[in-house]
Every structure is written in C-alpha cells, then in structure tokens.
Design a protein around this motif. Structure first.
Motif, PDB file in Angstrom:
ATOM      1  N   LEU A  52      10.722  -3.550   4.886  1.00 29.03           N
ATOM      2  CA  LEU A  52       9.955  -2.917   5.977  1.00 29.03           C
ATOM      3  C   LEU A  52      10.049  -3.743   7.240  1.00 29.03           C
ATOM      4  N   VAL A  53      10.309  -3.096   8.354  1.00 25.61           N
ATOM      5  CA  VAL A  53      10.196  -3.781   9.640  1.00 25.61           C
ATOM      6  C   VAL A  53       9.270  -2.961  10.526  1.00 25.61           C
ATOM      7  N   PHE A  54       8.617  -3.668  11.439  1.00 27.87           N
ATOM      8  CA  PHE A  54       7.725  -2.978  12.373  1.00 27.87           C
ATOM      9  C   PHE A  54       8.511  -2.563  13.604  1.00 27.87           C
ATOM     10  N   VAL A  55       8.200  -1.375  14.063  1.00 29.83           N
ATOM     11  CA  VAL A  55       8.768  -0.866  15.314  1.00 29.83           C
ATOM     12  C   VAL A  55       7.602  -0.290  16.110  1.00 29.83           C
ATOM     13  N   ASP A  56       7.866   0.093  17.351  1.00 33.57           N
ATOM     14  CA  ASP A  56       6.756   0.611  18.151  1.00 33.57           C
ATOM     15  C   ASP A  56       6.212   1.915  17.582  1.00 33.57           C
ATOM     16  N   GLU A  74      10.730  14.644  -2.218  1.00 32.13           N
ATOM     17  CA  GLU A  74      11.592  14.063  -3.268  1.00 32.13           C
ATOM     18  C   GLU A  74      12.695  15.053  -3.632  1.00 32.13           C
ATOM     19  N   ARG A  75      12.323  16.325  -3.757  1.00 32.84           N
ATOM     20  CA  ARG A  75      13.317  17.337  -4.143  1.00 32.84           C
ATOM     21  C   ARG A  75      14.335  17.560  -3.034  1.00 32.84           C
ATOM     22  N   GLY A 122       9.411   3.952  -2.160  1.00 26.59           N
ATOM     23  CA  GLY A 122      10.530   3.634  -3.048  1.00 26.59           C
ATOM     24  C   GLY A 122      10.874   4.781  -3.989  1.00 26.59           C
ATOM     25  N   ALA A 123       9.869   5.553  -4.385  1.00 30.52           N
ATOM     26  CA  ALA A 123      10.098   6.625  -5.365  1.00 30.52           C
ATOM     27  C   ALA A 123      10.753   7.853  -4.745  1.00 30.52           C
ATOM     28  N   ILE A 124      10.785   7.926  -3.426  1.00 25.57           N
ATOM     29  CA  ILE A 124      11.327   9.129  -2.784  1.00 25.57           C
ATOM     30  C   ILE A 124      12.854   9.153  -2.862  1.00 25.57           C
ATOM     31  N   ARG A 145       0.821  -1.225   0.000  1.00 22.53           N
ATOM     32  CA  ARG A 145       0.000   0.000   0.000  1.00 22.53           C
ATOM     33  C   ARG A 145       0.852   1.272   0.000  1.00 22.53           C
ATOM     34  N   ILE A 146       2.134   1.170   0.279  1.00 22.07           N
ATOM     35  CA  ILE A 146       2.936   2.397   0.423  1.00 22.07           C
ATOM     36  C   ILE A 146       4.226   2.351  -0.405  1.00 22.07           C
TER      37      ILE A 146
END
Ligand SMILES: Cc1ncc(COP(=O)(O)O)c(C=O)c1O
Length: 393
Positions: A88-92, A184-185, A213-215, A80-81
């Motif tokens: 990706l890892v989950f953190v608190d 992005e800029r 990914g595009a950033i 979705r992102i």
C-alpha cells in the motif's frame, strides 16, 4: 451500544442547519480525527526537518528509519482492509492512484482501456489523456441493461473485452448510480481473458467490509477521506508484489527507481498529516461499532430509497445486494431532463431547503443520490422526499 442519528452530529463539524445526505462526495472529517491530525501537525512543527526527512519515510541519502512513519500508517491501514502494508502507498486521492497506474503501463497504437458507463468520468478522462499520445483508445461498455442484477454486470463487462483490451478499469462501488458491483467475479472474468484490472474502490474502505487481497485485482485505488473518516486528502494505491517493479509515482522525485514504497513515499515536501491520521479515522469508525454502523447505513440507504421513490411515484428496482450505504433514485419526469434542470434543483435544495444531495443527469434521466451515515436518520430522507415533491409536483 452506539446510538445513531441526529444526536451523532456532534461528532462532526457539520452545519446542523443542513440535512447532509452527501457523505460520499468528499467525505466529512470527524472532530476526533481532526484533533488527531492536528496533534500530528503539532509534532511535525516541533522539529520539521527531523520528522519529514528522517522519520517519515526512507529517503535515499538518509539512514533508514527503524519504522518510517508512513510505513507504520500503511501497515495499520492495510490490517483493516486485507492488504500487506508494503503493498500500500498513500496518494492524494483515488484519481492520483489511477494516474500512477495508467502512466506506469506501456501503451501502443490501438491499445484499448475498457471502462464502463457507470464508471467515474474523471478516470476515463485520465485514461484517455495518458494513452491517446500512443494511439490508444478508451472503450466504454454500456451497462444500462445491467439494472437486471449482478450477473448482467459481469456478462456485459466480459462481453466488452476485445482482442486489443490492455486494461479494464472497474468500479467496486459506482459513483453516480451508487451500485455495489460483484467485483471478485468481474475481476475473475477479466483475468481469465488475460486483461489486468484496476479496481476503483473510491467509495469502499470504511463503507463495507473490504479484503483487497481476496479480490485478485492487479491494482486497487481508493479514498480514505470518504467513508474511512481520514482527513482529506487521503488516497491509497494497492499493488501486488509482482507488479510493483513497474510502478512509478505520479510525481517523480528522489525515490525514482529505488523501489515502490520509496518512490511513492517521497514525492517532494508535502503535508503527510492526512495519511498519518488515517489509522485514527479507522479507529473512530471502529469506536462506533462497524457492524452496527454498516447495518444502520444500509437500512437508511435502502429504506430511504424506497421512501423517495414512493413519494415521487418512480420505481426503485435495484436489488438489495447491490446497495451499500448510498442509493440513487429516479426523479419524476416533471423534474426535467437536462443537466441544467439537475443543477437548478440541486441548488434550490441546498440554498432554499437546506438539503445537500447531488442531483444527477444520468443517461436515463434525472436522479438523486443519497448517502447514509451515522449522523443521518430516516427523517432526513422524508425531508428530501417532501422538498422535491413540493418543487416538481
Ligand atoms: C467511483 C469514484 N472514483 C473516483 C473518484 C475520485 O475521487 P477523488 O476526487 O478523491 O480522486 C470518485 C469521487 O467521488 C468516485 O466516486
């Protein structure tokens, strides 16, 4: 088509007596997502050891599960992102993700971390705490002139980079000033100068379209418990493949040196239900209709900001492209100028007028930040406008 506004309040457990204009601070979990999280907890408790030790993640001394549940959740979130699940890892929370990045980098005397004066203060403090022992320093770029628009932000950050800058921490959406930055800029300018960038996207997933990914950043941290409707505490850290080997989890455990996902997926025994329920948070958002929701929220934030500024006789000059689903509006001078004045007004709004909205003491005076969510409607901003006007004239 989904109807937005007060009728939607039934989807959240919010107190209907309170006009809630602060979705962004800690999020609000929808009822449907709370139920999804409870179902996950119920399933865990049927066979807790099996679930947590064999199925949740790949633990060092256990057979590798076919699809570790955390990895499946990360893949569902990543889709979705704009992120590959295994990046990706989950953190608190976003703070934990940023701490992991800071602690994974080598620091030496004179090294600088660049932050901005619109950045989230806790991350600047985290940077200071991590690098000061090595003789590093945090340098804050003054963006006050940047109200002029996105170009000014890009220029100010690019000019702030010096020969000792080893890392830039830049918000995608700023916290107090509630501005969508041209990320992005900004990233491209930093990278051009050889400076890696940690993007703080705490307010982004679920609030607007996001393609991490595009950033082109070096790391991206965010919260899913703010706008992506996940239960607390649910943060993510994105790291591109070439940087993963150097990364370490904020809490070290069995996964040490066994690779990025193994290290982050097991930081000791914890309740994984917020992360496992994150896909349910996105599914709830999608059930509202993302485009319609984002349009509604933007319309409320942008329109609400103008209603407030007009009622209070202050200016709202932020370009529309820098407004997402929050806006920060200057209060009249009669509201005061100190942090104590801000606290007093905030408490009066909450406890006497039943309005939850942060009153902020920024560099150039007191402001109110308003959020917009499916359950808000134009009348909420009119109520705030009147409540403040009747208190501060
Ligand atoms: C821009 C920004 N970054 C980071 C954070 C920290 O979020 P958390 O406390 O969930 O780590 C916030 C919280 O509001 C924020 O606004």
């Amino acid at each position: 088509m989904t109807q937005f506004g007060r009728a939607r309040l039934e989807d959240w457990p919010l107190d209907p007596e309170i006009t809630y204009l602060n979705h962004g601070t800690v999020g609000v979990t929808p009822r449907a997502v709370m139920a999804a999280q409870q179902a996950i907890r119920d399933e865990i408790e049927r066979q807790p050891a099996r679930y947590l030790i064999r199925e949740l993640a790949h633990l060092h001394d256990m057979p590798e599960p076919e699809q570790p549940r955390l990895r499946a959740a990360a893949a569902a979130v990543g889709a979705r992102i704009g992120a590959a699940g295994d990046d990706l890892v989950f953190v608190d929370n976003a703070t934990a993700g940023a701490n992991a990045v800071l602690r994974s980098l080598p620091w030496g005397p004179g090294d600088e971390v660049l932050v901005t004066d619109h950045g989230y203060g806790a991350l600047a403090l985290a940077a200071e705490g991590v690098i000061r022992g090595a003789g590093g320093v945090v340098r804050t770029v003054d963006l006050s002139r940047a109200a002029a628009g996105p170009d000014a932000f890009v220029d100010a950050i690019a000019r702030g980079i010096g020969g000792r800058t080893r890392l830039a921490i830049v918000d995608h959406v700023t916290s107090g000033s509630a501005l969508v930055l041209p990320i992005e800029r900004i990233v491209a300018e930093c990278r051009k100068r050889g400076v890696p960038v940690l993007v703080d996207g705490a307010h982004v997933p679920g609030a607007m379209p996001l393609d991490i990914g595009a950033i082109g950043a070096d790391w991206y941290v965010a919260n899913l418990h703010k706008w992506a409707m996940a239960p607390r505490s649910c943060g993510i850290l994105w790291t591109p493949v070439h940087r993963q080997a150097a990364m370490h989890a904020p809490v070290l455990s069995w996964g040490l040196d066994r690779g990025y996902t193994m290290e982050f997926d097991w930081m000791g025994t914890r309740d994984p239900s917020p992360w496992l329920a994150a896909p349910a948070g996105f599914a709830f958002l999608e059930s509202l209709g993302l485009d319609a929701l984002w349009k509604w929220n933007h319309m409320l934030a942008w329109g609400g900001a103008h209603v407030l500024a007009a009622r209070w006789g202050t200016a709202f000059e932020t370009p529309e492209e820098m407004i997402g689903c929050m806006a920060t509006v200057r209060l009249p001078e009669s509201a005061g100028s100190s942090p104590e004045d801000a606290q007093r007004l905030r408490s009066a709004l909450l406890f006497e007028d039943c309005i939850e909205a942060p009153v902020l003491c920024l560099k150039d005076g007191l402001h109110v930040r308003v959020c917009a969510q499916a359950y808000n409607e134009p009348g909420d901003y009119e109520r705030l406008a009147e409540a403040v006007a009747s208190r501060v004239g």
